[in-house]
Design a protein around this motif. Structure first.
Motif, PDB file in Angstrom:
ATOM      1  N   ASN A 174      -8.912   0.016   2.666  1.00  0.00           N
ATOM      2  CA  ASN A 174      -8.685   1.313   2.038  1.00  0.00           C
ATOM      3  C   ASN A 174      -7.185   1.503   1.802  1.00  0.00           C
ATOM      4  OD1 ASN A 174      -9.225   3.787   1.000  1.00  0.00           O
ATOM      5  ND2 ASN A 174      -9.705   4.756   2.945  1.00  0.00           N
ATOM      6  N   THR A 175      -6.644   0.766   0.822  1.00  0.00           N
ATOM      7  CA  THR A 175      -5.209   0.787   0.551  1.00  0.00           C
ATOM      8  C   THR A 175      -4.950   1.098  -0.911  1.00  0.00           C
ATOM      9  OG1 THR A 175      -5.229  -1.582   0.126  1.00  0.00           O
ATOM     10  CG2 THR A 175      -4.674  -0.888   2.363  1.00  0.00           C
ATOM     11  N   GLU A 176      -3.698   1.446  -1.196  1.00  0.00           N
ATOM     12  CA  GLU A 176      -3.264   1.711  -2.572  1.00  0.00           C
ATOM     13  C   GLU A 176      -2.061   0.837  -2.875  1.00  0.00           C
ATOM     14  OE1 GLU A 176      -2.355   5.825  -2.850  1.00  0.00           O
ATOM     15  OE2 GLU A 176      -4.443   6.460  -2.689  1.00  0.00           O
ATOM     16  N   LEU A 177      -1.963   0.388  -4.102  1.00  0.00           N
ATOM     17  CA  LEU A 177      -0.830  -0.417  -4.546  1.00  0.00           C
ATOM     18  C   LEU A 177       0.128   0.504  -5.292  1.00  0.00           C
ATOM     19  CD1 LEU A 177      -0.123  -3.447  -4.423  1.00  0.00           C
ATOM     20  CD2 LEU A 177      -0.976  -3.639  -6.730  1.00  0.00           C
ATOM     21  N   LYS A 178       1.332   0.668  -4.750  1.00  0.00           N
ATOM     22  CA  LYS A 178       2.314   1.560  -5.381  1.00  0.00           C
ATOM     23  C   LYS A 178       3.512   0.748  -5.836  1.00  0.00           C
ATOM     24  CE  LYS A 178       0.912   5.722  -3.140  1.00  0.00           C
ATOM     25  NZ  LYS A 178       1.282   6.988  -2.599  1.00  0.00           N
ATOM     26  N   LYS A 179       4.003   1.086  -7.030  1.00  0.00           N
ATOM     27  CA  LYS A 179       5.138   0.370  -7.599  1.00  0.00           C
ATOM     28  C   LYS A 179       6.357   1.280  -7.608  1.00  0.00           C
ATOM     29  CE  LYS A 179       6.303  -2.644 -11.410  1.00  0.00           C
ATOM     30  NZ  LYS A 179       5.843  -3.284 -12.632  1.00  0.00           N
ATOM     31  N   ASP A 180       7.446   0.776  -7.053  1.00  0.00           N
ATOM     32  CA  ASP A 180       8.691   1.537  -7.027  1.00  0.00           C
ATOM     33  C   ASP A 180       9.387   1.344  -8.372  1.00  0.00           C
ATOM     34  OD1 ASP A 180      10.835   3.036  -6.225  1.00  0.00           O
ATOM     35  OD2 ASP A 180      11.737   1.467  -4.975  1.00  0.00           O
ATOM     36  N   SER A 181       9.698   2.448  -9.055  1.00  0.00           N
ATOM     37  CA  SER A 181      10.248   2.352 -10.403  1.00  0.00           C
ATOM     38  C   SER A 181      11.686   1.823 -10.404  1.00  0.00           C
ATOM     39  CB  SER A 181      10.199   3.718 -11.094  1.00  0.00           C
ATOM     40  OG  SER A 181      10.925   4.663 -10.322  1.00  0.00           O
ATOM     41  N   SER A 182      12.467   2.134  -9.374  1.00  0.00           N
ATOM     42  CA  SER A 182      13.859   1.700  -9.371  1.00  0.00           C
ATOM     43  C   SER A 182      14.003   0.218  -9.032  1.00  0.00           C
ATOM     44  CB  SER A 182      14.685   2.539  -8.397  1.00  0.00           C
ATOM     45  OG  SER A 182      14.181   2.380  -7.086  1.00  0.00           O
ATOM     46  N   THR A 183      13.221  -0.280  -8.075  1.00  0.00           N
ATOM     47  CA  THR A 183      13.346  -1.683  -7.671  1.00  0.00           C
ATOM     48  C   THR A 183      12.300  -2.585  -8.312  1.00  0.00           C
ATOM     49  OG1 THR A 183      11.953  -1.324  -5.735  1.00  0.00           O
ATOM     50  CG2 THR A 183      14.325  -1.094  -5.440  1.00  0.00           C
ATOM     51  N   ARG A 184      11.278  -1.991  -8.936  1.00  0.00           N
ATOM     52  CA  ARG A 184      10.179  -2.718  -9.576  1.00  0.00           C
ATOM     53  C   ARG A 184       9.428  -3.607  -8.586  1.00  0.00           C
ATOM     54  NH1 ARG A 184      12.549  -5.468 -14.735  1.00  0.00           N
ATOM     55  NH2 ARG A 184      14.416  -5.584 -13.488  1.00  0.00           N
ATOM     56  N   LEU A 185       9.377  -3.197  -7.328  1.00  0.00           N
ATOM     57  CA  LEU A 185       8.621  -3.915  -6.318  1.00  0.00           C
ATOM     58  C   LEU A 185       7.334  -3.160  -6.015  1.00  0.00           C
ATOM     59  CD1 LEU A 185      11.462  -4.805  -3.801  1.00  0.00           C
ATOM     60  CD2 LEU A 185      10.359  -6.329  -5.431  1.00  0.00           C
ATOM     61  N   THR A 186       6.287  -3.906  -5.684  1.00  0.00           N
ATOM     62  CA  THR A 186       5.023  -3.261  -5.333  1.00  0.00           C
ATOM     63  C   THR A 186       4.879  -3.212  -3.824  1.00  0.00           C
ATOM     64  OG1 THR A 186       3.893  -5.388  -5.493  1.00  0.00           O
ATOM     65  CG2 THR A 186       3.839  -3.976  -7.435  1.00  0.00           C
ATOM     66  N   ALA A 187       4.318  -2.117  -3.336  1.00  0.00           N
ATOM     67  CA  ALA A 187       4.100  -1.937  -1.902  1.00  0.00           C
ATOM     68  C   ALA A 187       2.651  -1.542  -1.669  1.00  0.00           C
ATOM     69  CB  ALA A 187       5.024  -0.860  -1.353  1.00  0.00           C
ATOM     70  N   VAL A 188       2.080  -2.071  -0.600  1.00  0.00           N
ATOM     71  CA  VAL A 188       0.706  -1.752  -0.235  1.00  0.00           C
ATOM     72  C   VAL A 188       0.752  -0.647   0.813  1.00  0.00           C
ATOM     73  CG1 VAL A 188      -1.441  -2.631   0.728  1.00  0.00           C
ATOM     74  CG2 VAL A 188      -0.029  -4.107  -0.664  1.00  0.00           C
ATOM     75  N   GLU A 189       0.150   0.503   0.508  1.00  0.00           N
ATOM     76  CA  GLU A 189       0.121   1.632   1.454  1.00  0.00           C
ATOM     77  C   GLU A 189      -1.306   1.871   1.900  1.00  0.00           C
ATOM     78  OE1 GLU A 189       1.870   5.332   0.484  1.00  0.00           O
ATOM     79  OE2 GLU A 189       3.835   4.470   0.072  1.00  0.00           O
ATOM     80  N   CYS A 190      -1.481   1.931   3.234  1.00  0.00           N
ATOM     81  CA  CYS A 190      -2.806   2.144   3.801  1.00  0.00           C
ATOM     82  C   CYS A 190      -3.087   3.648   3.878  1.00  0.00           C
ATOM     83  CB  CYS A 190      -2.885   1.530   5.200  1.00  0.00           C
ATOM     84  SG  CYS A 190      -4.482   1.711   5.973  1.00  0.00           S
ATOM     85  N   THR A 191      -4.278   4.051   3.444  1.00  0.00           N
ATOM     86  CA  THR A 191      -4.627   5.465   3.502  1.00  0.00           C
ATOM     87  C   THR A 191      -5.212   5.841   4.869  1.00  0.00           C
ATOM     88  OG1 THR A 191      -6.751   4.948   2.501  1.00  0.00           O
ATOM     89  CG2 THR A 191      -5.009   5.698   1.035  1.00  0.00           C
ATOM     90  N   ASN A 192      -5.626   4.836   5.666  1.00  0.00           N
ATOM     91  CA  ASN A 192      -6.152   5.116   7.000  1.00  0.00           C
ATOM     92  C   ASN A 192      -5.047   5.342   8.024  1.00  0.00           C
ATOM     93  OD1 ASN A 192      -8.654   4.839   5.963  1.00  0.00           O
ATOM     94  ND2 ASN A 192      -9.188   2.967   7.027  1.00  0.00           N
TER      95      ASN A 192
END
Length: 197
Positions: A174-192
Motif C-alpha cells: 500500500n504505497t505511492e510513488l511520488k516524484k520530486d519536481s526540483s530533483t526529478r527523483l522518485t520516492a516510494v511513500e508507504c500509506t500504512n
C-alpha cells in the motif's frame, strides 16, 4: 575572602573495608549449601509445567495478535502472470502490461522505462493514444524488440515490485510513488507506516 571558610572536600575512603567474621561465616555456609545441591534464598520453590516448542510458539502468536492485529495477518500481493505473445520473428508483445500497471497502481510510463532499461532493448506501447490518456488500458500492450519469455517478464516484474512497490519497513504494498519536481527523483511513500525511501 579571608573571612570565608576553606571548603573541605571529602573524597571518601579509598581503603577496602574488612569483612567481619559473621559475613565470612554466612558466605561459607552458602557455599556449602550450593555444594550439597540445596537452593539458596528461596525456600519451597517448585518447578512449573514444561511447555513444548509448539505451545510456546502458539502463545507468542496469540500475544502478537492481541497486541498488534495488523502484524499477525499478512496480506498477500497477487498479480496476474504476464502474457507474452510473439509478434513476427524478432518482437514480443506483453499483452496485459497496462492491466498489471493498474493493479500495481503505478504509471505506465515509469514501468515502461524500468522494463526497457532492465532488458536493455527498445520498445513502445501499442494501442490508441486516447485510450492510454484516459487510463483505459484495454489495448495497452508493450511491444519489445527481442525474444522474451513470460518467465523473463515475471522475474523483471518481481524486481520492480521489490524496488518500487513494497515498503521496506512494513513490507506492505500500500504505497505511492511520488516524484520530486526540483530533483526529478522518485520516492516510494508507504500509506500504512509513513516510511519513505
Amino acid at each position: 575572602m579571608a573571612d570565608e571558610e576553606e571548603q573541605v572536600f571529602d573524597f571518601g575512603s579509598k581503603k577496602k573495608s574488612k569483612k567481619t567474621k559473621k559475613e565470612k561465616a554466612d558466605k561459607e555456609d552458602a557455599g556449602e549449601k550450593e555444594e550439597k545441591g540445596e537452593l539458596v534464598g528461596q525456600d519451597g520453590w517448585e518447578q512449573g509445567p514444561l511447555y513444548t516448542y509448539d505451545e510456546l510458539l502458539e502463545r507468542l502468536y496469540r500475544i502478537i495478535e492481541a497486541k498488534n492485529p495488523s502484524l499477525g495477518t499478512k496480506e498477500r500481493y497477487v498479480l496476474k502472470p504476464p502474457q507474452c505473445v510473439r509478434v513476427g520473428s524478432k518482437k514480443v508483445a506483453w499483452v496485459n502490461f497496462s492491466e498489471i500497471c493498474a493493479m500495481m497502481k503505478r504509471p505506465v510510463e515509469h514501468v515502461v522505462q524500468f522494463v526497457l532499461a532492465e532488458f536493455g532493448t527498445e520498445g513502445s506501447i501499442a494501442g490508441a493514444a486516447t485510450t492510454r490518456a484516459e487510463g483505459q488500458g484495454a489495448d495497452g500492450q508493450l511491444i519489445l524488440k527481442g525474444r522474451y519469455l513470460p518467465k523473463h517478464c515475471e522475474s523483471l516484474l518481481r524486481k520492480y515490485i521489490k524496488e518500487y512497490v513494497t515498503c521496506e519497513m512494513c513490507k506492505s504494498a500500500n504505497t505511492e510513488l511520488k516524484k520530486d519536481s526540483s530533483t526529478r527523483l522518485t520516492a516510494v511513500e508507504c500509506t500504512n507506516c509513513g516510511a519513505s525511501r
